[in-house]
Scaffold this active site. Structure first.
Site, mmCIF file in Angstrom:
data_model
loop_
_atom_site.group_PDB
_atom_site.id
_atom_site.type_symbol
_atom_site.label_atom_id
_atom_site.label_comp_id
_atom_site.label_asym_id
_atom_site.label_seq_id
_atom_site.Cartn_x
_atom_site.Cartn_y
_atom_site.Cartn_z
ATOM 1 N N ASN A 7 0.857 -1.184 0.000
ATOM 2 C CA ASN A 7 0.000 0.000 0.000
ATOM 3 C C ASN A 7 0.898 1.241 0.000
ATOM 4 O O ASN A 7 1.463 1.593 1.030
ATOM 5 C CB ASN A 7 -0.895 -0.045 1.239
ATOM 6 C CG ASN A 7 -1.838 1.144 1.324
ATOM 7 O OD1 ASN A 7 -1.767 2.068 0.520
ATOM 8 N ND2 ASN A 7 -2.717 1.115 2.309
ATOM 9 N N ARG A 91 -2.672 -2.144 -3.370
ATOM 10 C CA ARG A 91 -3.849 -1.300 -3.176
ATOM 11 C C ARG A 91 -3.771 -0.140 -4.152
ATOM 12 O O ARG A 91 -2.742 0.534 -4.249
ATOM 13 C CB ARG A 91 -3.863 -0.759 -1.753
ATOM 14 C CG ARG A 91 -5.016 0.180 -1.544
ATOM 15 C CD ARG A 91 -4.863 0.985 -0.305
ATOM 16 N NE ARG A 91 -5.997 1.870 -0.167
ATOM 17 C CZ ARG A 91 -5.939 3.051 0.419
ATOM 18 N NH1 ARG A 91 -4.803 3.476 0.923
ATOM 19 N NH2 ARG A 91 -7.012 3.806 0.521
ATOM 20 N N HIS A 180 -12.815 3.429 0.223
ATOM 21 C CA HIS A 180 -12.773 2.453 1.330
ATOM 22 C C HIS A 180 -13.484 1.159 0.950
ATOM 23 O O HIS A 180 -13.936 0.411 1.817
ATOM 24 C CB HIS A 180 -13.472 2.972 2.612
ATOM 25 C CG HIS A 180 -12.825 4.149 3.259
ATOM 26 N ND1 HIS A 180 -13.558 5.187 3.796
ATOM 27 C CD2 HIS A 180 -11.527 4.452 3.474
ATOM 28 C CE1 HIS A 180 -12.738 6.080 4.307
ATOM 29 N NE2 HIS A 180 -11.497 5.668 4.121
ATOM 30 N N ARG A 241 -11.294 16.819 6.940
ATOM 31 C CA ARG A 241 -12.066 17.099 5.710
ATOM 32 C C ARG A 241 -13.488 17.535 6.056
ATOM 33 O O ARG A 241 -14.092 16.985 6.978
ATOM 34 C CB ARG A 241 -12.133 15.849 4.826
ATOM 35 C CG ARG A 241 -10.811 15.524 4.169
ATOM 36 C CD ARG A 241 -10.898 14.226 3.388
ATOM 37 N NE ARG A 241 -9.856 13.316 3.807
ATOM 38 C CZ ARG A 241 -9.838 12.022 3.547
ATOM 39 N NH1 ARG A 241 -10.820 11.462 2.871
ATOM 40 N NH2 ARG A 241 -8.852 11.269 3.964
ATOM 41 N N GLU A 384 -7.985 -4.705 5.466
ATOM 42 C CA GLU A 384 -7.898 -4.476 4.021
ATOM 43 C C GLU A 384 -6.787 -5.317 3.395
ATOM 44 O O GLU A 384 -6.911 -5.785 2.277
ATOM 45 C CB GLU A 384 -7.669 -2.981 3.748
ATOM 46 C CG GLU A 384 -8.923 -2.163 4.016
ATOM 47 C CD GLU A 384 -8.657 -0.694 4.259
ATOM 48 O OE1 GLU A 384 -8.135 -0.355 5.346
ATOM 49 O OE2 GLU A 384 -8.964 0.127 3.388
#
Ligand code: ADP
Length: 399
Positions: A7, A91, A180, A241, A384
């Protein structure tokens, strides 16, 4: 079969080596400050002491070289030779509309990844660099791309089209993509597995609450709506955010403060969310402590965050007619009983009720709903890396 999961971020790289016989993590680590002074690798081989490797790493290729050397190192390594690594799963943040599932990476896939850079200018280039570096260092090992957006490609048009002129979708592919996806897929599958039910019979809402946060409606195992959109900025208020805001606020602030596009983008991505509201921190641990000590803006930030999560869950309940399972995952979802409780407070009118005692849990799989509640509320740590390794294994087996 042993699979390496990679990743890559712009200056970081996370990796795991997983033995798929028993799905056991053999080694994992984090490379930080790639291309910046002070580069280092924190490497853990299961059952051995952590080693920190501090060496200049000018790019991702050098970082990967050192990672591979750490994995096969005589003292702190996990395998005797690189030949034991059968495949690499990468990823990739944005697959656009090109990828509805994971793929074996070939030249055509590389072209498509490069085409999608404009959709994710911050995230896709480091992902591509990681793939290219791996291809150079392990030219005969198959590589698989696993996309954050792929799970959401089942979302119907009425949930992915924005109410702006349709030509922008046709010309620029402006639409909801969602992110996600690997995490939402993993926890929804795991929820069904734990409950011993067929995922096809379940309406699940998954809440991935971490530094970035999103909520997804998973009907019969398929994503039918999600809170993030064209970029990971839409939806929930996050650490830094903004999530959903009235779009008219943007030109208004630009005008008042004399901000450029870049500056306003920076404000919405890095200075907003719970950090922007509280003025204290983007970390929910800090905010919970501050709120407990009576800081009103910290309390307000937590309330804005949880109210937004509740609102999305309720909207998805309406879309699916009912929720059978509500899952909390990622840093906040797995660890913060307070946030789970605040989110569920607003859902009591739908008979979705959390059990305060059972909810006193963190970092492990648990069922936290009250006995007679209409939905099973679960905490499921996401994984993940394992999902990426499983997809990689499946693609290679079907070759
Ligand atoms: P990322 O999106 O970077 O993968 P994570 O899923 O690791 O993020 O989530 C990180 C966030 O989880 C931290 O910013 C922090 O706010 C939150 N977090 C971690 N542990 C706790 C805790 N015990 N209580 C509340 N929040 C926590």
């Amino acid at each position: 079969m042993k699979i390496l999961v990679i990743n890559c971020g712009s200056s970081s790289l996370k990796y795991q080596l997983i033995d798929m016989n028993g799905e056991e993590v053999l080694a994992k680590g984090l490379v930080e400050r790639i291309g910046i002074e002070g580069s280092r690798i924190k490497h853990d081989t299961t059952g051995k002491e952590r080693v920190t490797i501090e060496e200049p790493m000018k790019d991702h290729k050098r970082a990967l070289e050192l990672v591979l050397a750490a994995i096969v190192d005589k003292n702190h390594g996990a395998v005797a030779s690189m030949d034991e690594i059968s495949a690499v799963g990468h990823r990739v943040v944005h697959g656009g509309e090109d990828f509805a599932s994971s793929v074996i990476i070939d030249d055509a896939v590389m072209d498509a990844l490069n085409r999608n850079i404009e959709l994710a200018p911050l995230h896709n280039p480091p992902n591509i660099m990681g793939i290219e570096a791996c291809k150079e260092l392990m030219p005969n090992v198959p590589m698989v791309g696993v996309f954050d957006t792929a799970f959401h490609q089942t979302i119907p048009a009425e949930n992915y089209i924005y109410a702006i002129p349709y030509e922008y979708y046709e010309k620029y592919k402006i639409r909801r993509y969602g992110f996600h996806g690997t995490s939402h897929k993993y926890v929804s599958m795991r929820a069904a597995e734990i409950l011993g039910k067929d995922i096809k019979d379940l309406n699940i809402v998954t809440c991935h609450l971490g530094n970035g946060s999103s909520v997804t409606a998973v009907q019969g195992g398929k994503s039918i709506d999600t809170s993030m959109g064209f970029t990971p900025l839409e939806g929930l208020a996050m650490g830094t955010r903004s999530g959903d805001i009235d779009p008219a606020i943007i030109p208004f602030i630009m005008d008042k403060e004399g901000l450029s596009f870049e500056e306003v983008n920076d404000m919405l991505n890095k200075k907003s969310g719970v950090l922007g509201i509280s003025g204290i921190s983007s970390d929910f641990r800090d905010l919970e402590i501050a709120a407990e000590e009576g800081n009103k803006r910290a309390e307000l930030a937590l309330k804005v965050f949880t109210n937004r999560v509740t609102k999305y869950i309720a909207a998805y309940a309406a879309q699916m007619c009912r929720i059978d399972v509500l899952v909390f995952t990622a840093g906040i979802g797995e660890n913060s009983g307070l946030i789970r409780e605040m989110v569920c407070e607003g859902l009591e009118c739908m008979n979705i009720m959390i059990d305060k005692e059972l909810n006193n849990t963190r970092g492990q799989e648990a069922i936290v709903s009250r006995n007679l509640a209409s939905a099973t509320i679960m905490v499921i740590p996401t994984n993940e890396e394992l999902m990426i390794a499983r997809d990689t294994l499946e693609l290679l087996s079907n070759r």
